[in-house]
Motif scaffolding. Structure first.
Motif: not given
Length: 632
Positions: A345-346, A358, A296, A354, A298-299, A356
């Motif tokens: 996703s963005y 997975i 996982l 943000r 997160t960016t 993400q």
């Protein structure tokens, strides 16, 4: 003595959830924070160590805000943590106070024309209020002007330099004696309709001047460098086309050649990651199953480098599921883990920006790939694994599934699984049958080691990095009777621990065919017959680059010594690992590891397990399959 603002600052909080005051606050002073959020319920999220207003957050339409207070303690830094990303934060440091209490006049969704929060003071002091004003449009030019005796501290609108709602206003009204005071203000500008909310803290004059802070010894709590994300795609300068062609003079790239893929650094401005690999049930020892990795990520990505919908992005249209991904420490060229993106996703909302990711790994891919029933698979471990991978047709760009020939021994196996089965079942069963663990290395490649003979490089885990340590004895995965099918499935052998443990007969049945069922049963009883002590390490902290490199390069099926002076010195085998990376600044990150160790079983207690054969007439010393003792 009088109350005074020592320092104050307003800022909009970014991805790192931190807020930096200009100076280190002085112990004994008071910090007051007023936080507001655009179209988000902020709840009671205040900086770490702050007390939130007991009335909870206040609202103005869909915007919200909350006040928090903290008495500065020795050792407090200028950096406040755990602020909501995207919040509008105003923080003031106040000196000369003796006591404080929360105000009682709280407003939410107030549509009155003027701001007014009235508090009853018990003596000389201030009523200090935070107000959020929901402006009618994003680009209206409202501000709030103080009225009466009110003194304004801050007046700002949201939006990283734009003029979005809400308007955040902070002000105070002094009182010389006991009595009521009102913090008041009127909107200025082109306001048409509005709502507002607010709450207060009452601060009383008095007390001695706080002692000066202790002299800074020059020590900064260490944190290691940041994480680097890489994906296996064509580089950003490679040829891209609308219609694929082959010939001379392409617009970019090399004549007549399509650009090859490779590992590309796609690290955005902020990265936080949680990755697990190996087994999550190490207490089961020899029975622990290797599992697919779980990622996982997160960016914080305002440049949209990892936005799958960014047609102008450097790697568009390659940012999709199925692309290999790996994570490494910034000073090392070797990856810590390599996986495969399952979902990316963005979200475009400013200022969070943000993304993400997975991801899983080679084991998950092998689970989804079938080996046809008519495939010809070899009868030893090496050829069985290689033939099964070839028959499945699975390939992952940039991730070699198979290691070298010496990655797998040529130990004989029983016949292959009948019918159609997935690739991982073939690989995993082959290793389990002969006591070898098949696992993923840092490159996502399948490797193998014997469970009974892990790698030993003298690695240690000491109290210097260890947050906690737990001693546990459990009956989970403990067996006194083992039944195993022979190589052709025509018979089942049984082995019983002798003397029989106090918990009685608990049976483990292996229904898969096994080339050497007697040795397999003996090995399981040697590891699982007695409920030994499992030592479970807590989180391991990495304080510098050397710590990250040391723990990131621990391999599965490697011996690790856990040493806590005066408590324990025990050896375990690494069967799994968990990693957290939390980016703290643009250049530093917090790295935490959680090794999953197998330390339980008869062998860890120094006990020789005796095994009774099926007739009960002889006892077999588990150290040798040919040394027999007579039964009493």
């Amino acid at each position: 003595m009088a109350l005074a603002i020592v320092q104050d600052r307003y800022a909009e909080v970014g991805f790192f959830e931190t807020f930096d005051l200009d100076d280190t606050p002085t112990p004994g002073n008071l910090l007051v924070a007023w936080l507001t959020m655009r179209e988000v319920d902020i709840g009671e999220t205040v900086p770490n160590g702050f007390e939130p207003h007991p009335d909870g957050d206040v609202s103005a339409n869909s915007d919200s805000g909350i006040m928090g207070v903290r008495e500065v303690q020795p050792g407090d830094s200028a950096t406040l943590n755990n602020l909501p990303p995207g919040c509008m934060a105003y923080v003031a440091e106040i000196s000369g106070w003796e006591s404080w209490e929360w105000g009682e006049d709280t407003h939410s969704d107030d549509a009155s024309g003027s701001i007014a929060l009235t508090e009853d003071l018990a003596g000389e002091g201030w009523a200090l209020s935070g107000v959020l004003w929901r402006t009618p449009t994003d680009f209206a030019d409202e501000s709030v002007g103080p009225t009466g005796d009110t003194i304004e501290l801050n007046d700002a609108k949201s939006g990283l330099g734009f003029i979005y709602h809400p308007l955040s206003w902070t002000a105070y009204t002094p009182g010389d004696t006991a009595g009521s005071v009102t913090v008041s203000g009127d909107a200025e500008g082109n306001a048409i309709t509005h709502t507002w909310g607010g709450q207060s803290v009452v601060i009383y004059v008095g007390g001695d001047l706080p002692e000066p802070p202790p002299e800074d010894p020059g020590y900064t709590p260490p944190e290691a460098g940041r994480a680097i994300l890489e994906i296996y795609v064509h580089d950003e300068d490679a040829t891209r086309w609308g219609t694929a062609t082959w010939g001379d003079n392409p617009p970019t790239g090399t004549t007549g050649i399509w650009s090859g893929a490779g590992w590309q650094d796609v690290t955005p401005q902020g990265v936080s990651a949680h990755v697990t690999w190996g087994s999550t049930r190490p207490e089961r020892g020899i029975l622990a199953e290797q599992e697919a990795q779980s990622w996982l990520v997160t960016t914080y990505d305002p440049d949209r480098r990892l936005d799958p919908g960014n047609v102008d992005g450097p790697f568009y249209p390659q940012i999709v599921s199925g692309v290999p991904i790996r994570i490494r420490f910034e000073t090392s060229a070797t990856p810590i883990r390599t996986g495969v993106i399952d979902r990316i996703s963005y979200k475009y909302r400013a200022p969070q920006y943000r993304g993400q990711i997975i991801a899983s790994s080679s084991i998950a891919v092998a689970h989804r790939a079938d080996v046809p029933a008519d495939s010809i698979l070899g009868d030893d471990l090496r050829s069985r694994i290689r033939d099964a991978v070839t028959a499945s047709g699975v390939t992952i760009g940039g991730v070699p599934l198979l290691g070298f020939d010496d990655s797998y021994p040529d130990i004989d196996l029983s016949p292959r699984i009948e019918g159609v089965a997935n690739l991982w079942d073939h690989i995993n069963k082959a290793g389990q049958e002969v006591g070898w663990v098949i696992y993923e290395d840092e490159h996502g490649t399948f490797q193998s080691r014997p469970y009974a003979n892990p790698m030993d490089r003298g690695r240690e885990l000491t109290y210097e990095n260890l947050e906690d340590l737990e001693a546990l004895s459990s009956d989970d995965g403990v067996y006194s009777v083992v039944r195993v099918k022979n190589a052709d499935g025509s018979a089942t052998i049984e082995r019983v621990a002798a003397p029989l443990p106090r918990y009685g007969r608990i049976v483990y049945e292996r229904n898969e065919t096994t080339i050497d069922p007697e040795s397999w049963a003996d090995a399981l009883l040697a590891d699982r017959a007695w409920p030994g002590t499992t030592w479970i390490p807590g989180v391991v902290w990495c304080f510098d680059a050397a710590d990250v490199e040391y723990f990131a390069t621990l391999e599965l099926l490697e011996r690790l010594r856990v040493i806590v002076p005066g408590v324990v010195a025990v050896e375990g085998t690494v069967l799994g690992m968990e990693l957290w990376v939390e980016q703290r600044t643009e250049t530093r990150a917090r790295w935490l590891f959680l090794p999953k160790l197998a330390t339980a079983g008869a062998t860890s207690l120094g006990i020789t397990t005796l095994v009774a054969d099926q007739s009960g007439e002889a006892l077999i010393d588990d150290q040798s399959g040919t040394d027999f003792l007579e039964a009493d």
